[in-house]
Motif scaffolding. Structure first.
Motif, PDB file in Angstrom:
ATOM      1  N   LYS A  74       0.811  -1.221   0.000  1.00 36.53           N
ATOM      2  CA  LYS A  74       0.000   0.000   0.000  1.00 36.53           C
ATOM      3  C   LYS A  74       0.847   1.275   0.000  1.00 36.53           C
ATOM      4  O   LYS A  74       0.371   2.333  -0.378  1.00 36.53           O
ATOM      5  CB  LYS A  74      -0.967   0.003   1.181  1.00 36.53           C
ATOM      6  N   PRO A  77       3.561   4.063  -4.885  1.00 28.30           N
ATOM      7  CA  PRO A  77       2.808   5.143  -5.532  1.00 28.30           C
ATOM      8  C   PRO A  77       1.524   4.642  -6.203  1.00 28.30           C
ATOM      9  O   PRO A  77       0.516   5.333  -6.213  1.00 28.30           O
ATOM     10  CB  PRO A  77       3.765   5.697  -6.581  1.00 28.30           C
ATOM     11  N   VAL A  78       1.573   3.459  -6.767  1.00 30.44           N
ATOM     12  CA  VAL A  78       0.413   2.763  -7.324  1.00 30.44           C
ATOM     13  C   VAL A  78       0.484   1.356  -6.767  1.00 30.44           C
ATOM     14  O   VAL A  78       1.503   0.681  -6.913  1.00 30.44           O
ATOM     15  CB  VAL A  78       0.472   2.730  -8.871  1.00 30.44           C
ATOM     16  N   ASN A  79      -0.586   0.915  -6.125  1.00 31.48           N
ATOM     17  CA  ASN A  79      -0.559  -0.406  -5.499  1.00 31.48           C
ATOM     18  C   ASN A  79      -0.911  -1.487  -6.528  1.00 31.48           C
ATOM     19  O   ASN A  79      -2.071  -1.630  -6.922  1.00 31.48           O
ATOM     20  CB  ASN A  79      -1.542  -0.456  -4.328  1.00 31.48           C
ATOM     21  N   PRO A  80       0.083  -2.279  -6.964  1.00 32.11           N
ATOM     22  CA  PRO A  80      -0.186  -3.275  -7.996  1.00 32.11           C
ATOM     23  C   PRO A  80      -1.039  -4.449  -7.513  1.00 32.11           C
ATOM     24  O   PRO A  80      -1.546  -5.209  -8.329  1.00 32.11           O
ATOM     25  CB  PRO A  80       1.215  -3.763  -8.392  1.00 32.11           C
ATOM     26  N   PRO A  84      -8.538  -4.088  -8.797  1.00 32.09           N
ATOM     27  CA  PRO A  84      -8.767  -3.138  -9.900  1.00 32.09           C
ATOM     28  C   PRO A  84     -10.228  -2.708  -9.947  1.00 32.09           C
ATOM     29  O   PRO A  84     -11.121  -3.460  -9.561  1.00 32.09           O
ATOM     30  CB  PRO A  84      -8.377  -3.940 -11.143  1.00 32.09           C
ATOM     31  N   HIS A  88     -11.394  -2.071 -15.583  1.00 30.09           N
ATOM     32  CA  HIS A  88      -9.980  -2.452 -15.624  1.00 30.09           C
ATOM     33  C   HIS A  88      -9.828  -3.960 -15.558  1.00 30.09           C
ATOM     34  O   HIS A  88     -10.547  -4.637 -14.836  1.00 30.09           O
ATOM     35  CB  HIS A  88      -9.237  -1.818 -14.444  1.00 30.09           C
ATOM     36  N   CYS A 108       1.602  -3.895 -15.181  1.00 30.42           N
ATOM     37  CA  CYS A 108       0.934  -2.588 -15.234  1.00 30.42           C
ATOM     38  C   CYS A 108       1.605  -1.653 -16.251  1.00 30.42           C
ATOM     39  O   CYS A 108       0.934  -0.834 -16.881  1.00 30.42           O
ATOM     40  CB  CYS A 108       0.966  -1.915 -13.870  1.00 30.42           C
ATOM     41  N   HIS A 112       0.464   1.331 -18.615  1.00 32.40           N
ATOM     42  CA  HIS A 112       0.711   2.544 -17.818  1.00 32.40           C
ATOM     43  C   HIS A 112       2.217   2.790 -17.691  1.00 32.40           C
ATOM     44  O   HIS A 112       2.788   2.629 -16.608  1.00 32.40           O
ATOM     45  CB  HIS A 112       0.106   2.388 -16.415  1.00 32.40           C
ATOM     46  N   PHE A 115       3.783   4.799 -14.649  1.00 34.34           N
ATOM     47  CA  PHE A 115       3.759   4.346 -13.255  1.00 34.34           C
ATOM     48  C   PHE A 115       5.198   4.185 -12.753  1.00 34.34           C
ATOM     49  O   PHE A 115       6.055   3.710 -13.462  1.00 34.34           O
ATOM     50  CB  PHE A 115       3.036   3.014 -13.102  1.00 34.34           C
ATOM     51  N   LYS A 116       5.415   4.543 -11.523  1.00 38.01           N
ATOM     52  CA  LYS A 116       6.744   4.427 -10.906  1.00 38.01           C
ATOM     53  C   LYS A 116       6.823   3.110 -10.120  1.00 38.01           C
ATOM     54  O   LYS A 116       6.827   3.104  -8.904  1.00 38.01           O
ATOM     55  CB  LYS A 116       6.995   5.615  -9.975  1.00 38.01           C
ATOM     56  N   LEU A 117       6.865   2.001 -10.847  1.00 38.72           N
ATOM     57  CA  LEU A 117       6.928   0.689 -10.234  1.00 38.72           C
ATOM     58  C   LEU A 117       8.127  -0.071 -10.790  1.00 38.72           C
ATOM     59  O   LEU A 117       8.442   0.037 -11.972  1.00 38.72           O
ATOM     60  CB  LEU A 117       5.647  -0.113 -10.515  1.00 38.72           C
TER      61      LEU A 117
END
Length: 120
Positions: A74, A77-80, A84, A88, A108, A112, A115-117
């Motif tokens: 959690k 920045p984006v919770n994979p 959804p 989505h 993702c 996207h 996204f910073k993942l």
């Protein structure tokens, strides 16, 4: 039961002395799974798997279900792992991102790229 308890149970009881105890040298594991003593059967549910198929339930024995993983991630920045929102796609199967015998990917990022993942 917490994720910590699940991991302890996994490490204590389900890692038998079957073929491939330290993993198949032809198919190396990530260091964290190798160190934990994960064997082929733990993920593939077969002693000598001939396919890459791994069910999410095999991952969830040690790592917990989708809500548990969403809680652990959690802070991102984006919770994979968060559920959804329609329309989505997803949730995606664990092995869609988390490969064990080759580098992980972030599914993702296919749609996207901003996204910073990072994969793990």
């Amino acid at each position: 039961m917490t994720l910590k308890h699940l991991v302890a149970l996994c490490l204590a009881g389900s890692l038998g002395a079957a073929w491939g105890r330290a993993g198949d040298p032809q198919r190396p594991l990530p260091p964290w799974h190798a160190k934990a003593g994960v064997i082929c059967h733990d993920c593939h549910q077969k002693e000598k798997p001939t396919t890459a198929a791994v069910a999410d339930e095999s991952c969830m024995v040690c790592h917990g279900d989708y809500p548990a993983m969403a809680e652990l991630t959690k802070h991102l920045p984006v919770n994979p792992h968060a559920p959804p929102k329609p329309p989505h796609a997803g949730p995606f199967a664990c092995p869609e991102c988390h490969h064990q015998h080759k580098p992980a990917v972030v599914k993702c990022l296919e749609c996207h790229p901003d996204f910073k993942l990072k994969p793990r």
